[in-house]
Design an enzyme around this catalytic site. Structure first.
Site, PDB file in Angstrom:
ATOM      1  N   TRP B 101       0.832  -1.223   0.000  1.00 24.26           N
ATOM      2  CA  TRP B 101       0.000   0.000   0.000  1.00 24.26           C
ATOM      3  C   TRP B 101       0.853   1.254   0.000  1.00 24.26           C
ATOM      4  O   TRP B 101       0.527   2.241  -0.668  1.00 24.26           O
ATOM      5  CB  TRP B 101      -0.989  -0.032   1.159  1.00 24.26           C
ATOM      6  N   ASP B 171      -1.042   6.557   6.510  1.00 23.92           N
ATOM      7  CA  ASP B 171      -2.177   5.678   6.204  1.00 23.92           C
ATOM      8  C   ASP B 171      -2.329   4.729   7.394  1.00 23.92           C
ATOM      9  O   ASP B 171      -1.440   3.922   7.663  1.00 23.92           O
ATOM     10  CB  ASP B 171      -1.863   4.894   4.926  1.00 23.92           C
ATOM     11  N   LYS B 195     -11.814  -1.670   7.719  1.00 20.95           N
ATOM     12  CA  LYS B 195     -11.058  -2.674   8.443  1.00 20.95           C
ATOM     13  C   LYS B 195     -11.432  -2.638   9.919  1.00 20.95           C
ATOM     14  O   LYS B 195     -12.016  -3.578  10.436  1.00 20.95           O
ATOM     15  CB  LYS B 195      -9.565  -2.462   8.217  1.00 20.95           C
TER      16      LYS B 195
HETATM   17  C1  LIG Z   1      -3.081  -0.077   4.656  1.00 17.60           C
HETATM   18  C2  LIG Z   1      -4.010   0.005   3.499  1.00 17.60           C
HETATM   19  N1  LIG Z   1      -4.026   1.105   2.740  1.00 17.60           N
HETATM   20  C3  LIG Z   1      -4.839   1.225   1.680  1.00 17.60           C
HETATM   21  C4  LIG Z   1      -5.689   0.222   1.307  1.00 17.60           C
HETATM   22  C5  LIG Z   1      -6.582   0.397   0.115  1.00 17.60           C
HETATM   23  O1  LIG Z   1      -7.870   0.735   0.569  1.00 17.60           O
HETATM   24  P1  LIG Z   1      -9.100   0.928  -0.399  1.00 17.60           P
HETATM   25  O2  LIG Z   1      -9.486  -0.397  -0.889  1.00 17.60           O
HETATM   26  O3  LIG Z   1     -10.151   1.558   0.480  1.00 17.60           O
HETATM   27  O4  LIG Z   1      -8.694   1.852  -1.492  1.00 17.60           O
HETATM   28  C6  LIG Z   1      -5.727  -0.943   2.081  1.00 17.60           C
HETATM   29  C7  LIG Z   1      -6.684  -2.012   1.722  1.00 17.60           C
HETATM   30  O5  LIG Z   1      -6.572  -3.134   2.061  1.00 17.60           O
HETATM   31  C8  LIG Z   1      -4.846  -1.062   3.186  1.00 17.60           C
HETATM   32  O6  LIG Z   1      -4.828  -2.171   3.926  1.00 17.60           O
HETATM   33 MG   LIG Z   2       0.626  -3.823   3.348  1.00 14.03          MG
END
Ligand SMILES: Cc1ncc(COP(=O)(O)O)c(C=O)c1O
Ligand SMILES: [Mg+2]
Ligand SMILES: Cc1ncc(COP(=O)(O)O)c(C=O)c1O
Ligand SMILES: [Mg+2]
Ligand SMILES: [Mg+2]
Ligand SMILES: [Mg+2]
Lengths: 360, 360
Positions: B101, B171, B195
């Site tokens: 991510w 994030d 989550k």
């Molecule tokens: C740490 C993290 N950031 C970003 C995301 C992406 O999120 P989204 O699906 O809401 O775009 C995720 C999704 O699993 C994640 O675990």
């Molecule tokens: Mg990760």
């Protein structure tokens, strides 16, 4: 309180039986032992939900195979940027401005290229649809843009504009699934689902495949590129999964009701009850040129602001809620989407009659 | 089937009592005669829902007054573009890449300026957090970016990086509200709610006010400008209203449980049960360097792909579902968010013990 008749322009009334089903399935969807809210979007159970929703929508709207159906976040407002970012290859687009939402889309497009206002009904507070049979379409226009049903002003395109061969893009947020459409006449049909379909937080974009390209404007975010979502079946990232589930139930409900031909018949029947009363009433009158009247959003006024306010307040007490008009039109607006039963419109008209007698 | 123990990484398990409440209120929220799904986002009833949600979140996280709380659509993935579009005044930003991510965020930022990878743990499949006490922070960096808890790899920053005075952007999708944080150390804290908080379809952005400006990169969509939403109290356009409502109920539940100190205690207790077993087991072992282990996402393997698959399949039959690891790590992953009860982790460890005996 028992259930009210909710005339909100959106988010708006949903079919009672859909709400009952989703409540029933809250703790355990279909033997999975969890709510759809808790379900991985990568699970087989959710894949079936999204596949079925798409299949039913394709059936309802008779969507040709060369169109993709995308379930996206950001609302209709985000499409105001996403459309030019993806489609403005020549950096030229023509906008027909028939209300606040078309105007916002037009203004946003100016960030990305030359957006031309080729027609407008702003001169008369957007109370009509301009003649669009022979507009000065730009020779190099990437698309022609309309807002097909104007939620605030209560107008509807009864005939699509003559785009002289250019791609037509239409915001159908407030008339989505209210009647049959010929999808093949459009390049993009899109709308927020929170008016005529489901809970807020999703927009459905029906897009012809040749418009989905990697050749987008520089700086277009990955998430604002149609190709990202088209290639991933709307699962590039986590979608508004619960909304997809509820919308899927509404699609099933629409099929059970008889599909879009039958919805059109019902919507015409409901709207006629209200418009006929407005035309006969001495106190109330509609604000829209009759030929351009929407089946979905019906603005009306008494001509007296205090009387309007009194009506809205008394109606609310009688269980007829969210009848206040948009501040730019004033007066009242009754949104009578698919899920508003005929009984709701009859109750509204009965209340208006009584109010008129009492306030004659 | 009765309720399962759902170890999904997201969308993920929600508190049962919250689900029961929303099911109960489906036909009539608090005497309004309608579902929150049907409620105008401009209504007094909804304004109270969003105001209360924000107030409770501010209380839980002890958010200083000079931070705005935004409820936005598009998921965490859309923030990968929105952050540079709004913050890259010097067109320079430093990224610490500790997982998929963070890497996606880093790649997206490259569209908008010079994104520097100042540290990475990719050399060992992201199984640790690099030393961030003295990194080569760029003198003109607009911000330093981290993914604080790495959902896929199961690592967590136990200490924030030394940003040498630069704005920290984090994030926190998979550790949101799992323990107390000092908001004042960040410029932006954001995460998808799907989550640790609510249903998918919303991201919460906590942003220091001086970072909210009109001076965004050219071509930034109105909807991707923080100021648009900050000025409108997250109601510039129709938000994911139902998600705000459910998240608001989770905030109330967290307060009732004792707030984030208590959640931290519970999360440490739960994680310890699983990590202690992994450390003692001959069959199973964790994939992360012990000091960097996440309290939320616990990846583990047997070292034998067929054995892993057998375990995942048998666990599912026993009502322990979504234990399959991410394809880039393989093996298993148990996500044990706030709403996963201790009993769920105990049931998992009991099952693992039994499986180990049977497959010794
Ligand atoms: C740490 C993290 N950031 C970003 C995301 C992406 O999120 P989204 O699906 O809401 O775009 C995720 C999704 O699993 C994640 O675990
Ligand atoms: Mg990760
Ligand atoms: C026709 C039309 N287009 C666009 C919008 C904006 O939709 P959203 O709030 O989903 O951005 C609305 C909302 O009322 C609308 O009625
Ligand atoms: Mg309008
Ligand atoms: Mg009249
Ligand atoms: Mg071990």
């Amino acid at each position: 309180m028992s259930r009210v008749y909710n005339f909100s322009a959106g988010p708006a009334v949903l079919p009672e039986e859909v709400l009952k089903e989703v409540a029933d399935e809250m703790m355990d969807y279909n033997g999975t032992g969890m709510s759809v809210m808790e379900m991985s979007h990568r699970s087989a159970a959710f894949q079936e939900i999204i596949d079925t929703a798409e299949k039913d929508l394709r059936e309802l709207m008779n969507i040709p195979d060369n169109y993709k159906v995308l379930f996206l976040q950001g609302g209709a407002s985000q499409q105001f940027a996403m459309i030019p970012m993806n489609l403005m290859k020549n950096k030229v687009a023509d906008y027909i401005v028939t209300g606040q939402w078309a105007k916002k889309a037009y203004q946003e497009a100016q960030k990305y290229g030359k957006a031309n206002k080729i027609a407008s009904s702003e001169d008369k507070t957007f109370s009509y649809i301009p003649d669009c049979s022979d507009l000065p379409i730009s020779p190099d226009a990437d698309y022609v843009y309309i807002c097909e049903n104007n939620t605030i002003y209560g107008t509807k395109f009864k005939e699509l504009p003559n785009t002289k061969g250019k791609t037509l893009v239409a915001d159908v947020s407030s008339c989505f699934l209210s009647e049959p459409v010929d999808v093949s006449k459009y390049g993009i049909i899109y709308g927020g689902v929170q008016k005529n379909i489901g809970p807020a937080g999703m927009v459905i974009v029906i897009i012809r495949e040749d418009l989905i390209t990697e050749d987008v404007l520089p700086g277009t975010p990955t998430m604002l590129t149609y190709k990202t979502h088209a290639d991933a079946g709307s699962l590039y990232n986590t979608p508004n999964a619960y909304c997809i589930y509820v919308c899927g139930k509404v699609f099933k409900w629409l099929k059970k009701m008889g599909g879009l031909e039958e919805m059109k018949r019902r919507n015409e029947e409901k709207a006629k009850i209200l418009y006929d009363f407005l035309d006969s009433s001495k106190l109330f009158h509609g604000t829209v040129v009759p030929k351009d009247r929407s089946l979905m959003n019906v603005p009306f006024v008494t001509g007296d602001k205090e009387m309007d306010a009194k009506f809205v307040a008394e109606a609310a007490k009688a269980g007829l809620v969210n009848l206040k008009g948009h501040r730019t039109v004033g007066g009242m607006r009754a949104s009578i989407y698919n899920a508003m039963p005929k009984e709701g419109v009859e109750a509204l008209v009965a209340f208006m009659k009584k109010f008129e007698e009492e306030n004659a």
